[in-house]
Design a protein around this motif. Structure first.
Motif, PDB file in Angstrom:
ATOM      1  N   CYS A 137       1.277 -29.224 -34.876  1.00  0.00           N
ATOM      2  CA  CYS A 137       2.365 -29.772 -34.060  1.00  0.00           C
ATOM      3  C   CYS A 137       3.700 -29.362 -34.677  1.00  0.00           C
ATOM      4  O   CYS A 137       3.992 -29.687 -35.818  1.00  0.00           O
ATOM      5  CB  CYS A 137       2.262 -31.298 -34.003  1.00  0.00           C
ATOM      6  N   LYS A 138       4.488 -28.603 -33.946  1.00  0.00           N
ATOM      7  CA  LYS A 138       5.727 -28.039 -34.488  1.00  0.00           C
ATOM      8  C   LYS A 138       6.882 -29.032 -34.471  1.00  0.00           C
ATOM      9  O   LYS A 138       7.913 -28.794 -35.071  1.00  0.00           O
ATOM     10  CB  LYS A 138       6.113 -26.785 -33.684  1.00  0.00           C
ATOM     11  N   LYS A 139       6.731 -30.120 -33.753  1.00  0.00           N
ATOM     12  CA  LYS A 139       7.804 -31.099 -33.671  1.00  0.00           C
ATOM     13  C   LYS A 139       8.077 -31.706 -35.041  1.00  0.00           C
ATOM     14  O   LYS A 139       7.156 -32.017 -35.792  1.00  0.00           O
ATOM     15  CB  LYS A 139       7.426 -32.202 -32.687  1.00  0.00           C
ATOM     16  N   GLN A 140       9.342 -31.871 -35.371  1.00  0.00           N
ATOM     17  CA  GLN A 140       9.719 -32.509 -36.618  1.00  0.00           C
ATOM     18  C   GLN A 140       9.242 -33.961 -36.631  1.00  0.00           C
ATOM     19  O   GLN A 140       9.372 -34.675 -35.633  1.00  0.00           O
ATOM     20  CB  GLN A 140      11.234 -32.482 -36.786  1.00  0.00           C
ATOM     21  N   ILE A 141       8.680 -34.384 -37.750  1.00  0.00           N
ATOM     22  CA  ILE A 141       8.280 -35.772 -37.923  1.00  0.00           C
ATOM     23  C   ILE A 141       9.521 -36.588 -38.260  1.00  0.00           C
ATOM     24  O   ILE A 141      10.229 -36.302 -39.224  1.00  0.00           O
ATOM     25  CB  ILE A 141       7.236 -35.906 -39.042  1.00  0.00           C
ATOM     26  N   GLY A 164       9.024 -29.899 -42.118  1.00  0.00           N
ATOM     27  CA  GLY A 164       8.403 -30.606 -40.998  1.00  0.00           C
ATOM     28  C   GLY A 164       8.883 -32.027 -40.801  1.00  0.00           C
ATOM     29  O   GLY A 164       8.368 -32.740 -39.947  1.00  0.00           O
ATOM     30  N   MET A 165       9.889 -32.457 -41.596  1.00  0.00           N
ATOM     31  CA  MET A 165      10.337 -33.847 -41.526  1.00  0.00           C
ATOM     32  C   MET A 165      11.853 -33.945 -41.487  1.00  0.00           C
ATOM     33  O   MET A 165      12.556 -33.080 -42.012  1.00  0.00           O
ATOM     34  CB  MET A 165       9.827 -34.641 -42.732  1.00  0.00           C
ATOM     35  N   GLU A 166      12.349 -35.001 -40.863  1.00  0.00           N
ATOM     36  CA  GLU A 166      13.780 -35.274 -40.877  1.00  0.00           C
ATOM     37  C   GLU A 166      14.011 -36.771 -41.020  1.00  0.00           C
ATOM     38  O   GLU A 166      13.286 -37.591 -40.443  1.00  0.00           O
ATOM     39  CB  GLU A 166      14.444 -34.765 -39.599  1.00  0.00           C
ATOM     40  N   LEU A 167      15.007 -37.124 -41.818  1.00  0.00           N
ATOM     41  CA  LEU A 167      15.384 -38.522 -41.977  1.00  0.00           C
ATOM     42  C   LEU A 167      16.276 -38.914 -40.813  1.00  0.00           C
ATOM     43  O   LEU A 167      17.370 -38.364 -40.639  1.00  0.00           O
ATOM     44  CB  LEU A 167      16.114 -38.724 -43.309  1.00  0.00           C
ATOM     45  N   VAL A 168      15.810 -39.871 -40.020  1.00  0.00           N
ATOM     46  CA  VAL A 168      16.511 -40.254 -38.798  1.00  0.00           C
ATOM     47  C   VAL A 168      17.275 -41.565 -38.957  1.00  0.00           C
ATOM     48  O   VAL A 168      18.406 -41.700 -38.500  1.00  0.00           O
ATOM     49  CB  VAL A 168      15.508 -40.360 -37.624  1.00  0.00           C
ATOM     50  N   ALA A 169      16.643 -42.544 -39.601  1.00  0.00           N
ATOM     51  CA  ALA A 169      17.269 -43.870 -39.654  1.00  0.00           C
ATOM     52  C   ALA A 169      16.888 -44.605 -40.933  1.00  0.00           C
ATOM     53  O   ALA A 169      15.834 -44.377 -41.518  1.00  0.00           O
ATOM     54  CB  ALA A 169      16.851 -44.693 -38.429  1.00  0.00           C
ATOM     55  N   VAL A 170      17.774 -45.507 -41.329  1.00  0.00           N
ATOM     56  CA  VAL A 170      17.598 -46.312 -42.531  1.00  0.00           C
ATOM     57  C   VAL A 170      17.970 -47.746 -42.201  1.00  0.00           C
ATOM     58  O   VAL A 170      18.903 -47.999 -41.429  1.00  0.00           O
ATOM     59  CB  VAL A 170      18.511 -45.787 -43.666  1.00  0.00           C
ATOM     60  N   THR A 171      17.210 -48.690 -42.769  1.00  0.00           N
ATOM     61  CA  THR A 171      17.611 -50.087 -42.678  1.00  0.00           C
ATOM     62  C   THR A 171      17.550 -50.693 -44.066  1.00  0.00           C
ATOM     63  O   THR A 171      16.856 -50.192 -44.956  1.00  0.00           O
ATOM     64  CB  THR A 171      16.737 -50.879 -41.704  1.00  0.00           C
ATOM     65  N   THR A 188      23.994 -34.599 -47.001  1.00  0.00           N
ATOM     66  CA  THR A 188      24.464 -33.560 -46.099  1.00  0.00           C
ATOM     67  C   THR A 188      24.471 -34.050 -44.660  1.00  0.00           C
ATOM     68  O   THR A 188      25.415 -33.804 -43.899  1.00  0.00           O
ATOM     69  CB  THR A 188      23.578 -32.304 -46.204  1.00  0.00           C
ATOM     70  N   SER A 189      23.402 -34.748 -44.282  1.00  0.00           N
ATOM     71  CA  SER A 189      23.275 -35.283 -42.923  1.00  0.00           C
ATOM     72  C   SER A 189      22.859 -36.745 -42.995  1.00  0.00           C
ATOM     73  O   SER A 189      21.653 -37.058 -42.909  1.00  0.00           O
ATOM     74  CB  SER A 189      22.248 -34.480 -42.111  1.00  0.00           C
ATOM     75  N   PRO A 190      23.795 -37.659 -43.195  1.00  0.00           N
ATOM     76  CA  PRO A 190      23.444 -39.081 -43.295  1.00  0.00           C
ATOM     77  C   PRO A 190      22.697 -39.570 -42.056  1.00  0.00           C
ATOM     78  O   PRO A 190      23.013 -39.174 -40.928  1.00  0.00           O
ATOM     79  CB  PRO A 190      24.803 -39.769 -43.424  1.00  0.00           C
ATOM     80  N   ALA A 191      21.691 -40.403 -42.287  1.00  0.00           N
ATOM     81  CA  ALA A 191      20.908 -40.958 -41.186  1.00  0.00           C
ATOM     82  C   ALA A 191      21.649 -42.137 -40.550  1.00  0.00           C
ATOM     83  O   ALA A 191      22.611 -42.664 -41.112  1.00  0.00           O
ATOM     84  CB  ALA A 191      19.550 -41.425 -41.705  1.00  0.00           C
ATOM     85  N   MET A 192      21.175 -42.527 -39.376  1.00  0.00           N
ATOM     86  CA  MET A 192      21.694 -43.743 -38.756  1.00  0.00           C
ATOM     87  C   MET A 192      21.326 -44.949 -39.628  1.00  0.00           C
ATOM     88  O   MET A 192      20.242 -44.989 -40.210  1.00  0.00           O
ATOM     89  CB  MET A 192      21.079 -43.934 -37.368  1.00  0.00           C
ATOM     90  N   VAL A 193      22.209 -45.911 -39.702  1.00  0.00           N
ATOM     91  CA  VAL A 193      21.907 -47.174 -40.379  1.00  0.00           C
ATOM     92  C   VAL A 193      21.753 -48.232 -39.300  1.00  0.00           C
ATOM     93  O   VAL A 193      22.673 -48.473 -38.520  1.00  0.00           O
ATOM     94  CB  VAL A 193      23.024 -47.554 -41.367  1.00  0.00           C
ATOM     95  N   VAL A 194      20.550 -48.823 -39.219  1.00  0.00           N
ATOM     96  CA  VAL A 194      20.218 -49.704 -38.096  1.00  0.00           C
ATOM     97  C   VAL A 194      19.687 -51.036 -38.594  1.00  0.00           C
ATOM     98  O   VAL A 194      19.310 -51.187 -39.758  1.00  0.00           O
ATOM     99  CB  VAL A 194      19.170 -49.033 -37.173  1.00  0.00           C
ATOM    100  N   GLU A 195      19.646 -52.001 -37.709  1.00  0.00           N
ATOM    101  CA  GLU A 195      19.003 -53.279 -38.012  1.00  0.00           C
ATOM    102  C   GLU A 195      17.501 -53.065 -38.134  1.00  0.00           C
ATOM    103  O   GLU A 195      16.925 -52.147 -37.527  1.00  0.00           O
ATOM    104  CB  GLU A 195      19.295 -54.299 -36.914  1.00  0.00           C
ATOM    105  N   ALA A 196      16.845 -53.925 -38.906  1.00  0.00           N
ATOM    106  CA  ALA A 196      15.417 -53.766 -39.189  1.00  0.00           C
ATOM    107  C   ALA A 196      14.575 -53.679 -37.917  1.00  0.00           C
ATOM    108  O   ALA A 196      13.637 -52.879 -37.829  1.00  0.00           O
ATOM    109  CB  ALA A 196      14.930 -54.909 -40.070  1.00  0.00           C
ATOM    110  N   LEU A 238      12.479 -45.850 -33.420  1.00  0.00           N
ATOM    111  CA  LEU A 238      13.231 -44.606 -33.569  1.00  0.00           C
ATOM    112  C   LEU A 238      12.479 -43.505 -34.298  1.00  0.00           C
ATOM    113  O   LEU A 238      12.887 -42.346 -34.244  1.00  0.00           O
ATOM    114  CB  LEU A 238      14.541 -44.879 -34.326  1.00  0.00           C
ATOM    115  N   VAL A 239      11.392 -43.864 -34.984  1.00  0.00           N
ATOM    116  CA  VAL A 239      10.771 -42.905 -35.901  1.00  0.00           C
ATOM    117  C   VAL A 239       9.254 -42.846 -35.724  1.00  0.00           C
ATOM    118  O   VAL A 239       8.646 -43.676 -35.038  1.00  0.00           O
ATOM    119  CB  VAL A 239      11.103 -43.268 -37.369  1.00  0.00           C
ATOM    120  N   ASP A 240       8.652 -41.841 -36.374  1.00  0.00           N
ATOM    121  CA  ASP A 240       7.191 -41.693 -36.393  1.00  0.00           C
ATOM    122  C   ASP A 240       6.585 -42.293 -37.655  1.00  0.00           C
ATOM    123  O   ASP A 240       5.474 -42.813 -37.638  1.00  0.00           O
ATOM    124  CB  ASP A 240       6.812 -40.201 -36.330  1.00  0.00           C
ATOM    125  N   VAL A 241       7.322 -42.178 -38.751  1.00  0.00           N
ATOM    126  CA  VAL A 241       6.853 -42.636 -40.064  1.00  0.00           C
ATOM    127  C   VAL A 241       7.911 -43.534 -40.680  1.00  0.00           C
ATOM    128  O   VAL A 241       9.107 -43.196 -40.661  1.00  0.00           O
ATOM    129  CB  VAL A 241       6.588 -41.434 -41.009  1.00  0.00           C
TER     130      VAL A 241
END
Length: 274
Positions: free
Chosen positions: A5-9, A33-40, A55-63, A69-72
């Protein structure tokens, strides 16, 4: 996860302190194969500050937003927040990567939640060597498993059991045994300090049959774990000395690296180890 699966995790991190920031930095630097999308985090402003050099800060979201938003999800939160992270993630069929073996022992129903929703719990165990051998031995008959943990007093002064019993570890000059019993009992008394013992119990004969000792040892500068296994297939003895982190001496530097290794194993074409 399938490399075909070529989609980024998409990866999220819950808890952005000693472990989470190191994992986040590795993702920001690039894991194939991975990207950091969000952090709580319990402190959202601090989480943003901890990504100031990314370099690319992730979104900061409520728990409550993270699982959608994510796979992992990498769970690095305090032990008491484990279920608040794990239940939403696994209920949505996500992969939960965690080092919280003690929290899994305390909340075994989490395994059923994962099973019913096609989620998966990955317990990162790089802070304790030899678990591949323990898991293999458990396919046969294991006669006994013992583990002796020796830590510098500074690594244990914030332990739940030490605080509740008002034990002064700073002034000790000789090794002091704080606990002897099962890994399950140890996980209750020292929930943030013996995740490795919980992992050992889960990998082998079970937490109730895994014998554990915990020592505060002023002669030690590293968090040391020694395990002995006697089985019908092999007998072995293993020792690891983990360098404590500056921010939290109870956590070894290798713990965050263990999580990074576990993450990489989800997407690499060659995985070494069971």
């Amino acid at each position: 996860m399938n490399q075909a699966c070529k989609k980024q995790i998409k990866v999220g991190i819950a808890g952005f302190g000693t472990i989470g920031k190191v994992v986040g930095k590795a993702l920001d630097s690039g894991i194939e194969g991975m990207e950091l999308v969000a952090v709580t985090s319990g402190n959202l402003d601090k989480a943003r500050s901890n990504m100031s050099d990314f370099t690319s800060p992730a979104m900061v979201v409520e728990a409550g937003e993270l699982a959608g938003l994510v796979d992992v999800i990498v769970e690095c939160a305090p032990t008491q927040a484990f279920m608040d992270v794990a239940v939403p993630a696994l209920s949505k069929g996500k992969v939960l990567v965690t080092v919280s073996g003690a929290a899994i022992l305390e909340n075994p129903q989490i395994i059923d939640i994962a099973r019913e929703s096609s989620g998966q719990i990955v317990l990162a165990t790089g802070a304790l060597l030899g678990l591949d051998a323990v898991r293999a031995a458990a396919e046969g008959t294991i006669h006994s498993v013992t583990m002796v943990t020796r830590k510098p007093p500074t690594s244990l002064i914030k332990a739940k059991y030490v605080i509740e019993n008002n034990i002064d570890l700073i002034s000790i000059s000789e090794p002091l045994r704080l606990f002897k019993g099962s890994a399950r009992e140890g996980a209750v008394k020292f929930p943030s300090n013996v995740n490795v013992a919980a992992a050992l119990g889960l990998a082998g004969v079970g937490a109730d049959e895994t014998e554990l000792e915990i020592w505060a040892d002023p002669s030690k500068t590293r968090n040391t774990h020694k395990i002995r296994v006697d089985a019908d297939s092999a007998s072995f003895e293993l020792t690891i000395e983990n360098v404590p982190t500056v921010e939290n001496p109870g956590t070894g530097r290798i713990t965050a690296l263990s999580v990074i290794a576990a993450l990489k194993s989800l997407s690499v074409p060659l995985r070494v180890g069971s």
